[in-house]
Structures are given as structure tokens and as C-alpha cells.
Design an enzyme around this catalytic site. Structure first.
Site, short mmCIF file in Angstrom:
data_model
loop_
_atom_site.label_atom_id
_atom_site.label_comp_id
_atom_site.label_asym_id
_atom_site.label_seq_id
_atom_site.Cartn_x
_atom_site.Cartn_y
_atom_site.Cartn_z
N CYS A 170 41.16 35.92 37.30
CA CYS A 170 41.96 36.21 36.10
C CYS A 170 42.81 34.99 35.74
O CYS A 170 42.26 33.94 35.41
CB CYS A 170 42.84 37.45 36.33
SG CYS A 170 41.95 38.92 36.87
N ASP A 214 34.07 42.05 29.12
CA ASP A 214 35.47 41.63 29.27
C ASP A 214 36.11 41.57 27.88
O ASP A 214 35.79 40.70 27.07
CB ASP A 214 35.52 40.26 29.95
CG ASP A 214 36.91 39.86 30.36
OD1 ASP A 214 37.88 40.21 29.65
OD2 ASP A 214 37.04 39.17 31.40
N HIS A 255 36.46 43.03 32.66
CA HIS A 255 37.39 42.12 33.31
C HIS A 255 37.81 42.71 34.66
O HIS A 255 37.98 43.91 34.80
CB HIS A 255 38.63 41.93 32.42
CG HIS A 255 39.56 40.88 32.93
ND1 HIS A 255 39.29 39.54 32.81
CD2 HIS A 255 40.74 40.97 33.59
CE1 HIS A 255 40.28 38.84 33.35
NE2 HIS A 255 41.17 39.70 33.84
#
Length: 301
Positions: free
Chosen positions: A173, A236, A269
């Protein structure tokens, strides 16, 4: 609990609440016990890696600004020297998921070091308030973060158990973006593996946010000093496929033939984060296999 679908935290319409009551207590050392409550799924069954056969611990070392930077270290037991991997956390800091990833790397023969980039302001790991977490993360600017990476490289090079000439970096991330940035800055790095780090500003980003996020990975392809493997999810919502394609094209234009980006079909994600609802076991396992193969060839080799 927040369903985290963007590298830097949620927007207002991302928020979903959980009925789970989470107890996350402090340990006697530098880091909290357990997982970040802001993203822990109600039905999470995280991967747990035992420390048998490993040497693990918490350390501090000086950063360029004089801050005593905390870090978690996991390495194989014995004298070494072992190849090194710097582990860059998500926005939640060095909680149990990050520590477990360090132990997984140590089981594979690496000395893994996870610095606490956010702790100058406050450790975000025990917090549930996403607005406060985002404030803490925003305070960790590019030069500070690169200084912390440099301090980690310097400290590792002074340890008898570490091979300072064989170094990789990985992150998730927020940390995935840091991987691209660090690989464009530090020639000592042999390889990087970036898990779904933002590559370019969001299409609706305000000018201040665009400026604060610089340098963006899509602008750094020419500067990469080692190969980078990017691991991204097709679904994502925070990192749209056009930005992934733009990064691929930038790598091609720059002649970065050793770098690659893998996109997992339908993966959201955070698909590697085994303590979140976003976890996708098959994609996470494949990504980890690719990470080890990438590092084994370029860092161990």
C-alpha cells in the site's frame, strides 16, 4: 473496522462499520501486540509464522534528523551474514501483520528489518480513527522517509549478521509506493517488490495532494537503479488500471527490462493482507512466491 481500498486510507464513501469488539494491547517493547484494529476483519484468520529457528527483536537506530527510529528485526538464527530486506509497512505501521511478513522472509533466509516510519508523530497501529491515522501518515514526507531508509541501510551495514552488499526492499500500500521511490534513489538496493503502491496521482487529486505525493513512481522509471516487481489488483479502486498501464509504458520507454508488473484478475486493494476482508489467499500466495523468486535471483544470487 474500515474496508481499506486505497493506499493512503479511505474516502468518506468507503467507510463501513463492523460489530467486532477488538482488544489490541501494548507489549512491553516498542510495538503493540496484535493487528491494526482499523482494518482487522471480523472473521480474519491471519497467517501466523512461528519464530522458532529465528532471532527476532526490536531495535532503535539514529535517523538523519536525530530521531531514534524504532524497527522490528527478524532473521535466521546464526552468525550469517544474511541478505537483507527492508520491509515498508502500510499506513498502519509495524503491527503483527508486518512483523509476521518479516518472519516469513527470515524463514526464507533473509534478515528482514521493518522501520516505524510514522512514530515521530504517533504510532498509528493501535488507532481506530482513520482521520487521525491519515494525519500521521501525511506527516511522513518523502525526504524523511528516504532518510529513514538510508538510516536502515547504514545500520544494517554495521551488523555482523547482515550482508550489506545484498539488499532488497518490499512494501504494501503506502509502502509499495515507497519501494518505487527508494529503488530510484539508492544504488545499494538490488531489487524491490512493490505491493499495490500508488503509481500516479488520483485523477481528481487536488494540486496540493499531487505536490505532496511527489516524486510519483510513474515519473521515476528512468531513475530506477535496480529491478522492481509490482504486484497489483485489477479491482483496486484506489489504483486504476490506466495508471498501472502508464507505469508499464514508462518502464518500457526507460528500457527497464528487468522490472515487471503483475496484475491479478479481480483482486482488490490489499489482497495480500491476511487480516483484512480484502485478502485473496491464492493471489497472495502467488505474489509471495514471485517475491521470493525475484529476491532469490537478485538479492541472494
Amino acid at each position: 473496522m474500515t474496508t481499506l481500498i486505497r493506499p493512503e486510507g479511505p474516502q468518506s464513501d468507503d467507510l463501513k462499520l463492523s460489530r467486532r469488539s477488538l482488544g489490541v494491547g501494548a507489549v512491553g517493547g516498542l510495538f503493540i501486540a496484535g493487528y491494526a484494529p482499523a482494518a482487522l476483519a471480523a472473521q480474519a484468520a491471519p497467517v501466523t509464522t512461528p519464530a522458532d529457528g529465528l532471532t527476532t527483536g526490536e531495535v532503535t537506530y539514529p535517523a538523519p534528523d536525530g530521531f531514534d527510529l524504532p524497527a522490528y528485526v527478524a532473521r535466521p538464527a546464526g552468525d550469517g551474514p544474511f541478505p537483507v530486506v527492508i520491509v515498508v509497512s502500510e499506513i498502519f505501521g509495524v503491527h503483527e501483520y508486518i512483523r509476521d511478513c518479516c518472519r516469513r522472509l527470515a524463514k526464507a533466509g533473509y534478515a528482514a528489518i521493518a522501520p516505524a516510519f510514522f512514530n515521530r508523530v504517533e504510532d498509528p497501529a493501535p488507532l481506530s480513527d482513520m482521520q487521525r491515522i491519515q494525519q500521521i501518515v501525511a506527516a511522513a514526507g518523502y525526504e524523511q522517509v528516504m532518510g529513514d531508509v538510508s538510516a536502515t541501510l547504514d545500520w544494517a551495514s554495521q551488523q555482523l549478521w547482515a550482508n550489506g552488499d545484498k539488499v532488497g526492499i518490499t512494501g504494501w500500500c503506502w509502502g509499495g509506493k515507497v519501494v518505487w521511490q527508494a529503488c530510484a534513489r539508492f544504488a545499494v538496493l538490488d531489487a524491490g517488490v512493490a505491493w499495490y503502491g500508488r503509481l500516479a496521482p488520483a485523477a481528481d487529486a487536488q494540486p496540493a495532494a499531487v505536490s505532496a505525493g511527489q516524486p510519483w513512481p510513474v515519473d521515476l522509471a528512468d531513475n530506477l537503479k535496480c529491478p522492481v516487481l509490482g504486484l497489483y489488483g485489477e479491482a483496486d479502486r484506489g489504483i486504476p488500471l490506466p495508471s498501472v498501464e502508464a507505469m508499464k509504458q514508462a518502464l518500457t520507454r526507460a528500457g527497464q527490462t528487468g522490472s515487471d508488473i503483475i496484475v491479478y484478475d479481480d483482486a482488490p486493494h490489499g489482497f495480500h493482507a491476511d487480516y483484512r476482508d480484502s485478502y485473496r489467499a491464492a493471489d497472495a500466495a502467488d505474489g509471495w512466491r514471485r517475491l521470493l523468486a525475484f529476491f532469490d535471483a537478485r538479492v541472494k544470487g
